[in-house]
Design an enzyme around this catalytic site. Structure first.
Site, mmCIF file in Angstrom:
data_model
loop_
_atom_site.group_PDB
_atom_site.id
_atom_site.type_symbol
_atom_site.label_atom_id
_atom_site.label_comp_id
_atom_site.label_asym_id
_atom_site.label_seq_id
_atom_site.Cartn_x
_atom_site.Cartn_y
_atom_site.Cartn_z
ATOM 1 N N HIS A 168 9.808 -10.265 1.943
ATOM 2 C CA HIS A 168 10.883 -10.161 3.039
ATOM 3 C C HIS A 168 10.733 -8.975 3.816
ATOM 4 O O HIS A 168 11.028 -7.930 3.425
ATOM 5 C CB HIS A 168 12.348 -10.371 2.325
ATOM 6 N N LYS A 176 -6.943 -28.984 -30.744
ATOM 7 C CA LYS A 176 -7.015 -30.253 -30.193
ATOM 8 C C LYS A 176 -5.500 -30.384 -29.454
ATOM 9 O O LYS A 176 -4.462 -29.647 -29.775
ATOM 10 C CB LYS A 176 -6.588 -31.214 -31.215
ATOM 11 N N ASP A 197 3.897 -47.438 15.377
ATOM 12 C CA ASP A 197 3.517 -48.765 15.299
ATOM 13 C C ASP A 197 3.231 -49.412 16.704
ATOM 14 O O ASP A 197 4.419 -49.571 17.440
ATOM 15 C CB ASP A 197 4.888 -49.455 14.420
ATOM 16 N N HIS A 204 -0.659 -50.107 13.100
ATOM 17 C CA HIS A 204 -0.129 -48.662 12.775
ATOM 18 C C HIS A 204 -1.166 -47.626 12.815
ATOM 19 O O HIS A 204 -2.189 -47.658 12.261
ATOM 20 C CB HIS A 204 0.552 -48.490 11.428
ATOM 21 N N ARG A 259 2.709 -59.254 2.785
ATOM 22 C CA ARG A 259 3.846 -59.511 3.789
ATOM 23 C C ARG A 259 4.631 -60.756 3.874
ATOM 24 O O ARG A 259 3.857 -61.708 3.335
ATOM 25 C CB ARG A 259 3.103 -59.559 5.407
ATOM 26 N N ALA A 260 5.812 -60.811 4.163
ATOM 27 C CA ALA A 260 6.293 -62.105 4.000
ATOM 28 C C ALA A 260 6.093 -63.095 5.164
ATOM 29 O O ALA A 260 7.038 -63.343 6.046
ATOM 30 C CB ALA A 260 8.126 -61.897 3.809
#
Length: 824
Positions: free
Chosen positions: A55, A245, A660, A701, A767-768
């Site tokens: 600082h 180990k 998009d 996109h 995708r739907a």
């Protein structure tokens, strides 16, 4: 003030801040005039965090911040920390600061309290060695630091002052350990640990300075790791190195252009899962390297269970390096181990002792002596390696491991009821794959935390079956609920009995990096949910019910097909969506039925779909970081995964910019493709490299990967200004407002994805839409050859992905681009 589920190793549960403790901090600052944070923030999910800031105020000093009870305990260290135990540095106690101040870096304006430039000088975790409250009260706080620059044991000792003195003076002193008496850290480290900027560069508003070598080489190719053969006792004779180990996950670290990349022993990219290690690995002075080692729990936590908890919490981690396979474009695999280890020691010479990245301990001399010393110290065992051995992938006799007590991963095949209230089960039944089937190996009923029991119960519930997968004695079968052998548990045990049953077994944790081996003659697991019910499939340990139910009628894609796709896509998809807050588009009845978005978990959500608190939001967000999480979503009707532009560890700092391109119905795809290339070139002129993604619908996109140096306000302002600038320059081609009426014949540049609450479909998400299309990331060359935004579906995407992958370069800061846009 109620405790949260988060906690620090060796300490009490983390607590939210008592806001009255921030009253002094807020009274001294004007939120409208200083960029300093004012939100209280959220306590850590795991180990307590620490930072130190340089600082440059009235006098140059260093501010020490230690997280405790939801705030940052703070001291101003006048001359900075010293690694010499004989040096005592004055540390003046200041007001408690809010949690988000941990990573603050910037300029406090003139006229404001503490005016001057603040640099983030170090960042990491801390652990009090005794009760911190008692230490603060008595005036002696002893603690361990696990920073990028400061490590080891430290003391804060209060100085008894005069009654009239208002300030509380302490001394910061380095204790004697391996990290002591090293070169002066104040002289050595003069730039930010997060942005690489000096105080002058921060004051001037310069962008982040890239870290790492100036001319990195390409990443080394993945290599199958060398494995040790299990033996009953260590080798005799000379010519062996005996390493302790390590109890963790094997991690192959690839350094070079686009790195670091961390891969598991099976070749999976788990960089996102172990992201907390990446900055420390990136500082290693190599143009390229391939390091073999083990990932362990960090900040002083020990053991495999602690590592599992760290994975759940997102850290902290440590990395123990034990071999170096490639360095600066040159293979070392055919060189003897002694040469490889010497080169590795030189590579790590500058890494802080006791830090995040360490060299493994190798004990010379006789194997039996090394074994005795490690076992006496409570270690797991040793790995003995021939000093002259070359590196060969696969299991080899030149590496041998001997265990102080045996530990192996076994498949869970059932559970018993518990007589104790609140315990969801009493014991687990275990098996190992052997010959043509499963062999029963006994029970384990100890070693479970309450959280581990709850998670196990949730993961076992959908795996129920009617019969035992293995031959189990009748006396051991009474009252057992059998499950498919789809989960692997790490078990510590003394020895097996003559008939192979484990003695003194103790549960250590689930092994998410291992799947139960399928016996050679076994078919793919199929389960029956209930008498007369529908059949199911087990995918990634998830029981997928009604797998034959058709989700996409036009192409015949079923629920089982979708779940299998997400399991296969996980290594690629998680690179984009892991550890991000999600929005889920659920279609429980397929395309023809109801659909709805969901951002928050409801009752009955699977354990593999996890939740994380987001500062300033009332409900926790959903996230996934495993293939099982994606499949669990498909089981509950999730078709689309949408992501927010943040990672859960820094919800205030976006790491991606998305435009998009949404065309009017009448436009041809070639016009959308040309628009994407136009945006690419315009953003490149501003210094922002991008990559395209087909949406699986009709748009594209255009995505830029960002360094997390600015907040949402800056990203949203840039996106809005850029979109409106293009719309103003080419009004016949683009529009930057959502109105359908104004979009006719044009392309809407949707910049609204760049907001704290906004989401965009994830790469590789289904995708739907009819056809089960996929949101597909591409290279720009591949986009030139693509004829539609819906060119790929769940049957073609993964096969095509390797040849069309986007060139995702190192993330860049948005600040230079924002300045260039404003200047233009």
């Amino acid at each position: 003030m109620s405790p949260l589920k988060s906690r620090a190793p060796g300490g009490p549960p983390a607590r939210r801040a008592d806001l009255s403790r921030l009253a002094a901090y807020r009274a001294r600052r004007d939120p409208g005039a200083t960029p300093e944070p004012f939100d209280a923030g959220a306590p850590s999910a795991g180990a307590l965090r620490y930072s130190m800031q340089n600082h440059d105020a009235t006098r140059l000093h260093w501010d020490l911040r230690l997280e405790r009870d939801g705030v940052l305990l703070s001291w101003a260290v006048t001359r900075g920390p010293s690694l010499d135990p004989a040096e005592k540095r004055l540390a003046v106690r200041t007001e408690d600061h809010p949690i988000p101040y941990l990573t603050f870096e910037g300029v406090i304006p003139r006229g404001q309290y503490g005016a001057g430039t603040v640099m983030l000088w170090d960042l990491g975790h801390w652990r009090p060695l005794d009760d911190a409250g008692r230490g603060l009260a008595k005036g002696h706080l002893r603690f361990q630091l696990y920073g990028r620059r400061l490590t080891g044991l430290w003391d804060l000792v209060r100085i008894r002052g005069r009654p009239s003195e208002k300030r509380e003076n302490w001394l910061l002193v380095k204790a004697e350990d391996d990290a002591a008496r090293r070169p002066d850290p104040v002289a050595r480290h003069r730039v930010s640990v997060s942005t690489g900027r000096s105080l002058d560069q921060i004051a001037a508003g310069d962008g982040p300075v890239p870290s790492g070598p100036a001319s990195p080489l390409k990443l080394p190719d993945p290599v199958e790791p060398m494995l040790a053969s299990l033996v009953d006792s260590p080798p005799e004779g000379e010519g062996w190195l005996h390493e302790v180990k390590i109890d963790g996950y094997r991690g192959m670290v690839h350094l070079g252009k686009g790195g670091p990349v961390i891969r598991t022993r099976n070749g999976l990219d788990w960089t996102a899962r172990f992201a907390a290690l990446v900055p420390a690995l990136a500082e290693l002075p190599a143009r390229s390297a391939l390091i073999d080692g083990e990932i362990v729990a960090g900040a002083g936590a020990q053991g495999f269970s602690a590592l599992q908890q760290a994975i759940t919490d997102g850290g902290p981690f440590g990395y123990i390096a034990f071999d170096l396979l490639d360095l600066d474009g040159r293979s070392l695999r055919n060189r003897p181990l002694t040469e490889r280890r010497a080169a590795l020691e030189r590579l790590l010479a500058d890494a802080p002792p006791l830090g995040l990245v360490q060299l493994s301990v190798a004990l010379p001399g006789k194997g039996a002596d090394a074994m005795a010393a490690v076992c006496a110290a409570g270690g797991e065992g040793i790995v003995s390696k021939r000093a002259d051995a070359v590196y060969r992938s696969g299991r080899a006799d030149s590496w041998r491991k001997a265990k102080c007590e045996r530990r192996t991963a076994f498949a869970v095949i059932g559970w018993t009821r518990s007589d104790s209230p609140g315990r969801p089960f009493g014991a687990l039944l275990l098996a190992s794959a052997e010959g043509q089937g499963w062999r029963y190996r006994g029970r384990v009923g100890t070693g479970f935390s309450a959280q581990a029991q709850a998670e196990l119960a949730a993961r076992m519930a959908p795996l129920t079956r009617g019969t035992a997968p293995a031959q189990v004695p009748r006396a051991q079968s009474r009252g057992v609920t059998w499950i498919e052998p789809a989960l692997m548990a790490e078990i510590r045990y003394a020895e097996p009995t003559a008939d192979g049953i484990l003695r003194h077994a103790s549960f250590q944790g689930l092994r998410e990096d291992k799947m139960p081996p399928l016996p050679p003659s076994s078919p793919a697991p199929v389960i029956r949910i209930a008498p007369g019910g529908q059949g199911g499939r087990v995918i990634e340990g998830i029981a997928v019910t009604s797998p034959d139910r058709v989700i996409f009628p036009g192409c015949g894609v079923t629920k089982g097909d979708l779940a299998a796709y997400y399991a296969a896509a996980a290594p690629l998809m998680l690179a984009h969506c892991a550890d991000r807050p999600l929005a889920l588009l659920r279609l429980p009845e397929g395309l023809a039925g109801e659909r709805f978005f969901q951002k928050h978990a409801g009752r009955g959500f699977p354990a593999q779909m996890r939740t994380t608190p987001i500062p300033g939001e009332d409900e926790p967000a959903i996230y996934v970081n495993t293939a099982a999480g994606l499949v669990a979503g498909a089981q509950m009707g999730v078709v689309e995964y949408h992501i927010r532009g943040i990672r859960r560890d820094r919800a205030d700092r976006p790491d991606r910019l998305v435009f998009d391109l949404d065309p009017d119905e009448g436009l041809d795809f070639s016009q959308v493709r040309a628009a994407a290339i136009d945006l690419r070139d315009r953003l490149a002129d501003l210094g922002l490299p991008t990559w395209p993604m087909l949406t699986g619908g009709k748009g594209i996109h255009v995505v830029a990967d960002l360094r997390r140096t600015v907040g949402w306000d800056t990203v949203k302002l840039f996106a809005r200004a850029f979109a409106h600038l293009l719309a103003a320059e080419q009004p016949g081609r683009y529009v930057a407002v959502m109105s359908k009426a104004r979009r006719e014949g044009r392309i809407f540049i949707d910049w609204l994805r760049n907001d704290a609450q906004a989401t965009a479909v994830s790469a590789f998400s289904c995708r739907a839409r009819e056809g089960a299309t996929v949101a597909m990331p591409l290279s720009w060359d591949a986009l030139d050859r693509t004829d539609g935004a819906n060119a790929y579906d769940i049957r073609t995407a993964l096969q095509a992905a390797p040849g069309i992958a986007p060139d995702r370069r190192r993330p860049v800061s948005l600040e230079p681009a924002a300045r260039a846009l404003a200047g233009g």
